[in-house]
Write a protein that holds these residues in place. Structure first.
Motif, mmCIF file in Angstrom:
data_model
loop_
_atom_site.group_PDB
_atom_site.id
_atom_site.type_symbol
_atom_site.label_atom_id
_atom_site.label_comp_id
_atom_site.label_asym_id
_atom_site.label_seq_id
_atom_site.Cartn_x
_atom_site.Cartn_y
_atom_site.Cartn_z
ATOM 1 N N ARG A 25 34.492 46.900 50.245
ATOM 2 C CA ARG A 25 34.943 46.737 48.863
ATOM 3 C C ARG A 25 33.795 46.295 47.974
ATOM 4 O O ARG A 25 33.633 46.799 46.853
ATOM 5 C CB ARG A 25 36.091 45.737 48.821
ATOM 6 C CG ARG A 25 36.545 45.353 47.425
ATOM 7 C CD ARG A 25 37.838 44.565 47.463
ATOM 8 N NE ARG A 25 37.798 43.496 48.441
ATOM 9 C CZ ARG A 25 37.232 42.302 48.228
ATOM 10 N NH1 ARG A 25 36.646 42.063 47.066
ATOM 11 N NH2 ARG A 25 37.241 41.366 49.157
ATOM 12 N N ARG A 37 40.150 38.899 45.058
ATOM 13 C CA ARG A 37 40.371 39.505 46.370
ATOM 14 C C ARG A 37 39.593 38.776 47.451
ATOM 15 O O ARG A 37 40.047 38.697 48.601
ATOM 16 C CB ARG A 37 40.001 40.986 46.339
ATOM 17 C CG ARG A 37 40.402 41.737 47.588
ATOM 18 C CD ARG A 37 41.919 41.760 47.783
ATOM 19 N NE ARG A 37 42.557 42.781 46.982
ATOM 20 C CZ ARG A 37 43.831 42.740 46.612
ATOM 21 N NH1 ARG A 37 44.591 41.717 46.971
ATOM 22 N NH2 ARG A 37 44.370 43.704 45.894
ATOM 23 N N ARG A 55 36.096 43.637 53.395
ATOM 24 C CA ARG A 55 35.470 42.960 52.256
ATOM 25 C C ARG A 55 34.120 43.576 51.930
ATOM 26 O O ARG A 55 33.802 43.853 50.761
ATOM 27 C CB ARG A 55 35.315 41.476 52.578
ATOM 28 C CG ARG A 55 34.681 40.654 51.456
ATOM 29 C CD ARG A 55 34.067 39.385 51.995
ATOM 30 N NE ARG A 55 33.013 39.680 52.969
ATOM 31 C CZ ARG A 55 32.236 38.748 53.495
ATOM 32 N NH1 ARG A 55 32.389 37.488 53.184
ATOM 33 N NH2 ARG A 55 31.297 39.084 54.375
ATOM 34 N N LYS A 111 39.605 41.171 39.931
ATOM 35 C CA LYS A 111 40.420 41.255 41.144
ATOM 36 C C LYS A 111 39.608 41.754 42.332
ATOM 37 O O LYS A 111 39.564 41.113 43.386
ATOM 38 C CB LYS A 111 41.622 42.174 40.909
ATOM 39 C CG LYS A 111 42.567 42.269 42.089
ATOM 40 C CD LYS A 111 43.768 43.160 41.762
ATOM 41 C CE LYS A 111 44.714 43.290 42.948
ATOM 42 N NZ LYS A 111 45.853 44.182 42.647
ATOM 43 N N GLU A 112 38.929 42.881 42.188
ATOM 44 C CA GLU A 112 38.274 43.521 43.320
ATOM 45 C C GLU A 112 36.783 43.230 43.412
ATOM 46 O O GLU A 112 36.160 43.508 44.437
ATOM 47 C CB GLU A 112 38.471 45.047 43.236
ATOM 48 C CG GLU A 112 39.927 45.500 43.238
ATOM 49 C CD GLU A 112 40.610 45.272 44.571
ATOM 50 O OE1 GLU A 112 39.907 45.049 45.572
ATOM 51 O OE2 GLU A 112 41.845 45.321 44.621
ATOM 52 N N HIS A 125 41.761 36.003 48.309
ATOM 53 C CA HIS A 125 42.874 36.504 49.118
ATOM 54 C C HIS A 125 42.445 36.657 50.574
ATOM 55 O O HIS A 125 43.194 36.333 51.503
ATOM 56 C CB HIS A 125 43.344 37.868 48.593
ATOM 57 C CG HIS A 125 43.859 37.829 47.194
ATOM 58 N ND1 HIS A 125 43.991 38.963 46.420
ATOM 59 C CD2 HIS A 125 44.258 36.799 46.408
ATOM 60 C CE1 HIS A 125 44.448 38.631 45.234
ATOM 61 N NE2 HIS A 125 44.617 37.323 45.199
ATOM 62 N N THR A 126 41.233 37.173 50.767
ATOM 63 C CA THR A 126 40.731 37.370 52.133
ATOM 64 C C THR A 126 40.678 36.046 52.888
ATOM 65 O O THR A 126 41.073 35.965 54.053
ATOM 66 C CB THR A 126 39.332 38.014 52.086
ATOM 67 O OG1 THR A 126 39.415 39.278 51.426
ATOM 68 C CG2 THR A 126 38.793 38.230 53.500
#
Length: 944
Positions: free
Chosen positions: A226, A249, A223, A242-243, A252-253
């Motif tokens: 990113r 994301r 993370r 998204k990122e 999502h993590t």
């Protein structure tokens, strides 16, 4: 993992009806003829394509007509794709490759992985499939898998797939974290369910068990990496949904870690385990639903799997989601503020949740456990829990509300992170901050945080993300997550403010001495340190309120400063700085400091050396915090020169004497730098420049100019002066300097500007000098359209060649630039800046000062300067400034006799012609030359 079914699922796709529709396939393939198999495949494809198209239309109709729920859309798309995959599997094994009985090795299970596995199917999401086998693939399973994939590819689906046995999945999951994460999300679709159950059981028993801390650490590192790649800020004005930081994301993590450690199917299940509170779980669901909805609109608008919420799509998404314009804020700004608040919520959830999990995995005692033991010393009323600062008891904030502020000060003083359970208690006690706003002790703590000698921006940002900053200072809460819909500002108002405080702290510490030498020196001479920090805090505090934010901000300052403990004198200083925080940059960047009237007017504004010093430091901090690439040496030089000229005026030094002295110093420095060149030539060269040249360029630049001119004169001996173009890449600033030396003639500036634009350069600054030998020496600071330096050799060659051709008159600049302008990216076309021409009649005693505003595009400067040429005026000097999509060009003009233009009729004509030129250039770039010429003819007739 089970997912919610959409309402009225058969309106999306009726699997039974589709299966019945394809029952005739058995007859087509029964005889085994190739044409029969081909016909069967064609029928399967046609039926699936029709079902997919109808299903997508129904899902889109519901989304755009029934409230726009991203969660419902994801459920619908996932259901649709599941049914398509099931039908393809059934017709393949039933009709194309029928078998009465299959061996164990020929059994097959189809599972969804990735976003498809967790049910996050947006309009253009990839389809990630796992074909799961008991052992290695057999010829039969290879045929089935291949047949299914061919149909899906022919449907135009972007399918990612793998075919593995259970053991292969486990082996690769052990070796590769990405594959292990994908296995966590694996969801049964169709086929042999026992294989899916076996994989899930063995994954947790043989791979996951005992590796929780390792997985947690790896995901946090992933993370962080990113975030760093994406700019490490959740407040970038064109976020990646998204990122980006605070995006999907990050959610999502959280889900991956929760599923890895607790085997949950959704975050709501963590409430029962005590890991999340019900409110935190609800916040997670709301954030995910909002981001899904935004992402769905983004996909539909873009027609592809686009993840960046760019300026051109933001107004359309805002409109589709019901954000309307209001007097104080546009709909798009309200939408983006909501987006950034959600991103902040995601950040809070991520920080607290991951920290709690980390603490649990290391078996540290939780704060909520009664009778826990602290192994540490006391720190100003707080305690150390391991290496984190914590409160000694759960009721600390209830019994001692000022501790909500002291907590952050103690943590920052000692370089400690705050325990996650303490941060949770902070969130639960935010309402107590309201009663502290008029508490002198609490305000003193806040001032200690704001003016801290060690990186105050770090702790202020943490306070902001925890909600403490905004709750304690409501005016700051109003600008939290507030965006400005333009291409100049990179961050939200609150993030920009915190960054500006950080820049001020680094100026004071000397960390920016190389880039800001004057500000670094004068910041220690100023007496009003507290006033300076508060002015940086409040300089944009009134944005978004409607009206001039400088004027409104000064009013806020007069209310807030006494509360913060500032004296009347400090309050007056802060209010003045907030009111005037834009004036120094406006004068430095848009006025000619060689014009004595500029210095007289600015000195009358600041009135004292103390305010001049404070305003310089505030201006530097403000500009440097706008975003990467905004500050450059050219702006630094302009501010520095304005500061020195005004200081001399205020303390009574005769500026003419001082100017002569500085000019002579500059000449002497250049003599020494050119000691290897013939002395006679050097002296001749030193006589060419007017004072403005010697005072506006540093010795390095002047040396480069001199050597360029010396080389050009040597190569053109006996042939007369020509056009010399030199380029230099400044990688540190991300710009390319373009220097042009050529005989002066009418329209020269517009030709050079047009040539640079045509070669792909965007002029961000320009310095224009006419030498005593009737040659011009113009320096343009140029970037590419993407905001980078033009540094590729072939692009630099093209730039030099194009400028030479433009000056030589061999290019149709107007036509070529109009064609180039029509190729602007969509995000740049999203902004409309009406043309505006302002005449500053009192700005100079000797020149007419004209300011031209409009939307930046290739050829803007060319159009304006061409119009000035046709008006038969001389451009004595110019300032070219670009603020994102808006360009502000300022010209100092004289008539052909060298006199100031002051006749009202002549000024009206200049304003009319320039306004028309900007409007026509915009029209030509949008619709073509014919439309622009027709509009020009109509405008001319109307004027006559």
């Amino acid at each position: 993992m089970s997912l919610p079914r959409p309402p009225r699922p058969r309106a999306i796709i009726d699997r039974r009806a589709l299966t019945v529709q394809l029952e005739h396939l058995t007859d087509l393939v029964s005889e085994g003829r190739p044409e029969g198999v081909r016909a069967a495949r064609a029928d399967i494809l046609a039926a699936a394509k029709d079902a997919l198209s109808r299903g997508r239309e129904e899902i889109r109709r519901r989304f755009e007509g029934e409230g726009g729920s991203g969660a419902a859309l994801c459920a619908g798309n996932t259901y649709l794709m599941d049914q398509i995959v099931r039908v393809l599997h059934d017709v393949t094994v039933t009709h194309l490759f029928p078998k009465q009985s299959r061996t164990t090795g020929e059994k097959l299970c189809i599972m969804a992985v990735g976003g498809y596995g967790r049910g996050e199917m947006l309009p253009f999401s990839d389809i990630d499939l796992l074909f799961l086998l008991p052992y290695r693939a057999t010829p039969y399973t290879e045929q089935v898998v291949e047949s299914i994939l061919y149909v899906m590819w022919d449907l135009g689906l972007k399918v990612g797939h793998s075919t593995r046995s259970v053991d292969e999945c486990l082996r690769q999951a052990r070796a590769d974290l990405t594959i292990r994460t994908a296995m966590l999300e694996a969801r049964y679709i169709w086929g042999e369910r026992a294989l899916a159950q076996e994989l899930t059981h063995k994954l947790y028993a043989k791979v996951v068990a005992g590796t929780g801390p390792e997985f947690l650490e790896a995901k946090m590192a992933e993370r962080d990496k990113r975030h760093e790649k994406m700019g490490d800020s959740r407040y970038v004005l064109e976020p990646n949904i998204k990122e980006g930081k605070g995006g999907l994301r990050d959610l999502h993590t959280l889900f991956w870690i929760a599923r890895y450690l607790y085997r949950v199917s959704d975050m709501d299940e963590l409430v029962e385990t005590g890991v999340l509170t019900a409110s935190a779980a609800a916040k997670f669901s709301r954030a995910r639903a909002f981001l899904w909805t935004v992402r769905a609109h983004l996909h539909y608008i873009s027609g592809r799997a686009e993840e960046r919420v760019t300026f051109d799509v933001q107004p359309r998404i805002a409109e589709r989601m019901g954000y309307r314009d209001r007097p104080a804020a546009r709909g798009v700004e309200r939408f983006m503020k909501h987006y950034f608040l959600v991103a902040r919520d995601v950040g809070n959830l991520t920080r607290i949740f991951l920290s709690v999990l980390e603490a649990q995995q290391k078996r540290r005692p939780m704060l909520s456990v009664p009778g826990f033991v602290m192994r540490r010393r006391n720190l100003n009323g707080f305690v150390l829990d391991g290496d984190r600062l914590a409160v000694p008891r759960p009721r600390t904030f209830a019994d001692d509300p000022p501790a909500l502020l002291r907590l952050f000060l103690v943590a920052h003083d000692h370089g400690l992170s705050i325990h996650p359970d303490t941060l949770r208690l902070v969130t639960e006690n935010l309402s107590r901050l309201k009663g502290l706003r008029d508490d002198p002790d609490a305000n003193a703590v806040f001032m200690d945080l704001l003016t801290h000698r060690k990186e105050p921006d770090t702790i202020l940002r943490q306070m902001s993300e925890a909600g403490v900053f905004g709750r304690f200072m409501p005016d700051f809460e109003r600008v939290t997550a507030q965006m400005q819909y333009d291409m100049y500002h990179v961050y939200t108002t609150d993030e920009h403010t915190i960054r500006a405080i950080g820049v001020l702290s680094r100026i004071e510490s000397g960390a920016l001495a190389e880039r800001l030498p004057v500000a670094t020196k004068v910041v220690h001479k100023a007496h009003s340190r507290r006033a300076l920090y508060v002015s940086v805090l409040l300089h944009d505090i009134a944005k978004g309120r409607g009206g001039d934010h400088s004027v409104l901000g000064a009013e806020v300052a007069r209310e807030v400063c006494p509360r913060l403990g500032l004296s009347d004198e400090e309050t007056d200083t802060v209010a003045w700085l907030v009111l005037r925080h834009l004036d120094m940059s406006r004068v430095a960047f848009r006025r000619d400091v060689d014009d004595r009237k500029t210095i007289e007017d600015f000195a009358a504004l600041v009135q004292s050396p103390e305010r001049l010093m404070l305003l310089l430091v505030l201006t530097c901090a403000d500009i440097m915090a706008v975003g990467p690439g905004i500050w450059n040496n050219w702006k630094a030089a302009l501010l520095r020169e304005l500061y020195y000229r005004t200081e001399e005026f205020l303390i009574g030094n005769p500026s003419t004497v001082s100017q002569d002295r500085r000019v002579e110093r500059a000449k002497q420095a250049l003599r020494e730098a050119l000691s290897d060149l013939p002395p006679d030539w050097v002296e001749e060269h030193l006589s060419r420049g007017y004072p403005g040249y010697w005072l506006s360029c540093d010795t390095t630049m002047q040396e480069r100019h001199a050597r360029m001119i010396h080389g050009a004169e040597g190569s053109a001996a006996g042939a007369g002066p020509g056009v010399t173009v030199d380029t230099r890449v400044d990688a540190g600033r991300g710009v390319t300097e373009v220097v042009v030396h050529t005989p002066d003639h009418a329209g020269l500036f517009s030709e050079i500007a047009g040539g640079i634009a045509l070669a792909g350069g965007s002029i961000v600054d320009a310095k224009i000098f006419t030498l005593t030998d009737s040659m011009v020496l113009d320096t343009f600071t140029v970037q590419s359209a993407e905001g980078d330096a033009l540094d590729q050799p072939h692009r630099l060659d093209r730039l030099r060649e194009t400028v030479v051709k433009a000056v030589g008159g061999t290019l149709d600049l107007r036509g070529e630039l109009a064609r180039k302008s029509r190729k602007l990216p969509a995000r740049a076309k999203a902004f409309s800046v009406p043309p505006r021409v302002i005449i500053h009649e009192e700005a100079s005693k000797t020149h007419t000062v004209i300011e031209v505003n409009g939307r930046d595009r290739p050829g803007f400067l060319y159009a304006v300067t061409s119009a000035l040429t046709h008006l038969n005026v001389q451009i004595a000097s110019a300032r070219v400034n670009t603020y994102g999509e808006r360009v502000v060009d300022v010209f100092y003009l004289k008539d052909l006799c060298g006199m100031k233009i002051d006749h009202p009729g002549r000024l009206r004509e200049i304003r009319r012609v320039l306004t028309q030129a900007v409007a026509l250039q915009a029209l030509e770039s949008e619709h073509g030359s014919a439309v622009a010429r027709d509009a020009e003819r109509k405008a001319t007739r109307a004027a006559e």
